[in-house]
Motif scaffolding. Structure first.
Motif, short mmCIF file in Angstrom:
data_model
loop_
_atom_site.label_atom_id
_atom_site.label_comp_id
_atom_site.label_asym_id
_atom_site.label_seq_id
_atom_site.Cartn_x
_atom_site.Cartn_y
_atom_site.Cartn_z
N GLY A 275 0.81 -1.21 0.00
CA GLY A 275 0.00 0.00 0.00
C GLY A 275 0.85 1.26 0.00
N VAL A 276 1.99 1.24 0.69
CA VAL A 276 2.89 2.39 0.68
C VAL A 276 3.44 2.60 -0.72
CG1 VAL A 276 5.05 3.32 1.61
CG2 VAL A 276 3.46 2.10 3.11
N VAL A 277 3.76 1.51 -1.41
CA VAL A 277 4.27 1.62 -2.78
C VAL A 277 3.22 2.25 -3.70
CG1 VAL A 277 5.04 0.29 -4.78
CG2 VAL A 277 5.90 -0.26 -2.51
N SER A 278 1.96 1.86 -3.53
CA SER A 278 0.90 2.45 -4.37
C SER A 278 0.74 3.94 -4.11
CB SER A 278 -0.42 1.72 -4.10
OG SER A 278 -0.84 1.90 -2.75
N LEU A 279 0.92 4.38 -2.85
CA LEU A 279 0.84 5.81 -2.56
C LEU A 279 2.00 6.57 -3.18
CD1 LEU A 279 -0.29 5.71 1.18
CD2 LEU A 279 -1.65 6.45 -0.77
N VAL A 280 3.23 6.00 -3.07
CA VAL A 280 4.39 6.67 -3.66
C VAL A 280 4.27 6.70 -5.18
CG1 VAL A 280 6.90 6.58 -3.88
CG2 VAL A 280 5.83 6.01 -1.70
N ARG A 281 3.70 5.64 -5.78
CA ARG A 281 3.52 5.63 -7.23
C ARG A 281 2.48 6.67 -7.65
NH1 ARG A 281 2.52 0.76 -7.66
NH2 ARG A 281 4.57 0.00 -8.34
N ALA A 282 1.49 6.91 -6.80
CA ALA A 282 0.47 7.91 -7.14
C ALA A 282 1.04 9.31 -7.16
CB ALA A 282 -0.69 7.83 -6.16
N LEU A 283 2.14 9.56 -6.45
CA LEU A 283 2.74 10.89 -6.44
C LEU A 283 3.35 11.26 -7.78
CD1 LEU A 283 4.53 10.81 -2.95
CD2 LEU A 283 2.26 11.69 -3.50
N LEU A 284 3.59 10.27 -8.64
CA LEU A 284 4.15 10.57 -9.95
C LEU A 284 3.14 11.25 -10.86
CD1 LEU A 284 6.16 7.27 -10.64
CD2 LEU A 284 7.04 9.47 -9.88
N ALA A 285 1.84 10.98 -10.62
CA ALA A 285 0.82 11.57 -11.48
C ALA A 285 0.54 13.01 -11.14
CB ALA A 285 -0.47 10.75 -11.39
N THR A 286 0.75 13.41 -9.88
CA THR A 286 0.53 14.80 -9.48
C THR A 286 1.86 15.54 -9.45
OG1 THR A 286 -0.34 16.23 -7.76
CG2 THR A 286 0.70 14.19 -7.05
N THR A 287 1.81 16.81 -9.66
CA THR A 287 3.03 17.64 -9.67
C THR A 287 3.02 18.65 -8.55
OG1 THR A 287 1.97 19.18 -11.20
CG2 THR A 287 3.28 17.38 -12.16
N SER A 288 2.28 18.39 -7.47
CA SER A 288 2.15 19.38 -6.40
C SER A 288 2.68 18.89 -5.06
CB SER A 288 0.68 19.80 -6.24
OG SER A 288 -0.12 18.68 -5.90
N VAL A 289 2.67 17.57 -4.77
CA VAL A 289 3.06 17.06 -3.46
C VAL A 289 4.57 17.23 -3.28
CG1 VAL A 289 3.15 15.03 -1.97
CG2 VAL A 289 1.14 15.44 -3.39
N GLU A 290 4.95 17.98 -2.25
CA GLU A 290 6.35 18.22 -1.93
C GLU A 290 6.82 17.42 -0.71
OE1 GLU A 290 6.69 22.36 -1.32
OE2 GLU A 290 6.26 22.90 -3.41
N GLU A 291 5.90 17.01 0.14
CA GLU A 291 6.27 16.28 1.36
C GLU A 291 5.29 15.13 1.54
OE1 GLU A 291 6.75 17.01 6.21
OE2 GLU A 291 6.55 18.69 4.82
N PHE A 292 5.86 13.91 1.74
CA PHE A 292 5.04 12.72 1.94
C PHE A 292 5.62 11.94 3.11
CE2 PHE A 292 4.28 8.17 1.16
CZ PHE A 292 2.89 8.18 1.19
N ARG A 293 4.78 11.60 4.10
CA ARG A 293 5.20 10.87 5.29
C ARG A 293 4.30 9.65 5.49
NH1 ARG A 293 8.84 13.67 8.18
NH2 ARG A 293 9.07 15.90 7.74
#
Length: 357
Positions: A275-293
């Motif tokens: 599930g963590v991998v799916s969240l990190v992969r989803a960040l590639l589609a958006t260009t706004s997230v600067e911080e993910f924890r």
């Protein structure tokens, strides 16, 4: 020159060509038994009954039963009477000779080791009237404790010969811990915030559901569905709210569509490494997230395969600046840190060029 070693009058080199098997075949059974008792071969593959000198000639009574053997040993130990004491124990009476430590010789300092220091009348008068506690504090301030020998050091640690309150305990006092008030509970209303996200309230830029218990999956579904069309929310904090893989996948689907979130925090939940991998992969589609924890999840160790996959996804992300995730392997940590630093440097250069323009 040293003379070569000999055995029975012959040099040891002459025995190298001797056939040992042929010699053993000429021995009788009695001679082999006597030879076995004299030789202890250092071979771990031989059974113990062939390696030691003790040969039990009794026939086995049956297969080994470890449980019954231990019970028999315990029974024999309990039934065996103790050895009678030569002199019975009597309270207050010393049996035998009491050991008395020898008197320690008095340490006498030689006259050559004594150093006389002229401090002046003013300082000598002040030191003569100073108490022992004041002298100890003065020695600690001046750093004289580093000049102690081993006996003086251990005596100071144990406060040997010092009254209570002096010694090392008298020099340094522990400060009392400060009592801080407990953090107030999170009084955010989930239903109200979900409604504001659905209505795209421009005043709602920071959503904090941290430590709110018993949030239903239906509320998570409504929130993540509303994130797909929201254009004002920038910070999303969902720490310790019971997120699982199903709701995390819904959040990943929302992150692929949302374009305004800058900070996403889902620490201390029940998300699996996949599930963590799916969240990190989803960040590639958006260009706004600067911080993910996403640290402190159900599985404390992600594994080498998952960490390498997360590292590869992070290296493809040009906008991520901070990653709150525990990586066990040094290669993954180094590659992630290097890529995030490159992203920070690139954004800093872009801002500098915009300001100069």
């Amino acid at each position: 020159m040293t003379t070569p070693a000999k055995l029975f009058g012959r040099e040891l080199a002459s025995y190298d060509e001797v056939d040992v098997d042929e010699l053993l075949s000429k021995l009788t059974q009695e001679e082999l038994t006597m030879l076995a008792k004299e030789v202890d071969p250092d071979d771990n593959f031989l059974p113990p009954n062939q390696r030691n000198n003790y040969q039990c000639e009794k026939d086995p009574t049956g297969p080994l039963n470890r449980k019954k053997l231990i019970e028999h040993i315990n029974k024999q130990a309990l039934e065996t009477p103790d050895r009678p004491e030569v002199k019975p124990y009597v309270p207050g009476v010393i049996r035998g000779k009491k050991w008395i430590p020898p008197p320690q010789p008095e340490k006498q300092r030689d006259a050559e080791e004594q150093i006389s220091i002229d401090l002046g009348d003013e300082y000598e008068q002040a030191l003569d009237t100073a108490s022992q506690e004041e002298i100890i504090d003065l020695a600690a301030i001046l750093g004289f404790h580093s000049m102690m020998n081993q006996d003086q050091y251990h005596a100071s640690l144990l406060n040997k010969g010092q009254p209570v309150g002096l010694g090392w305990d008298g020099i340094t006092k522990a400060t009392k811990p400060k009592i801080f008030p407990m953090d107030p509970p999170n009084d955010t209303d989930p239903d109200d915030t979900v409604k504001r996200v659905q209505e795209n309230d421009q005043k709602l830029t920071d959503l904090n559901w941290n430590n709110i218990k018993n949030i239903s999956d239906e509320k998570f579904e409504k929130l993540f569905e509303a994130l797909k069309t929201n254009t004002h929310l920038e910070v999303l904090s969902l720490v310790n709210v019971g997120l699982n893989d199903r709701t995390a996948q819904l959040l990943a689907d929302a992150l692929q569509v949302n374009s305004t979130l800058r900070v996403v925090n889902v620490e201390t939940n029940f998300i699996s490494p996949a599930g963590v991998v799916s969240l990190v992969r989803a960040l590639l589609a958006t260009t706004s997230v600067e911080e993910f924890r996403a640290s402190n999840q159900r599985s404390q160790v992600l594994g080498n395969k998952i960490e390498m996959e997360i590292t590869s996804l992070v290296e493809q992300n040009p906008t991520l600046l901070r990653l709150g995730l525990h990586l066990e392997y040094s290669d993954a940590r180094h590659r992630v840190a290097s890529h995030l630093q490159r992203n920070i440097d690139r954004i800093r250069q872009q801002r500098r060029s915009q300001n100069n323009a």
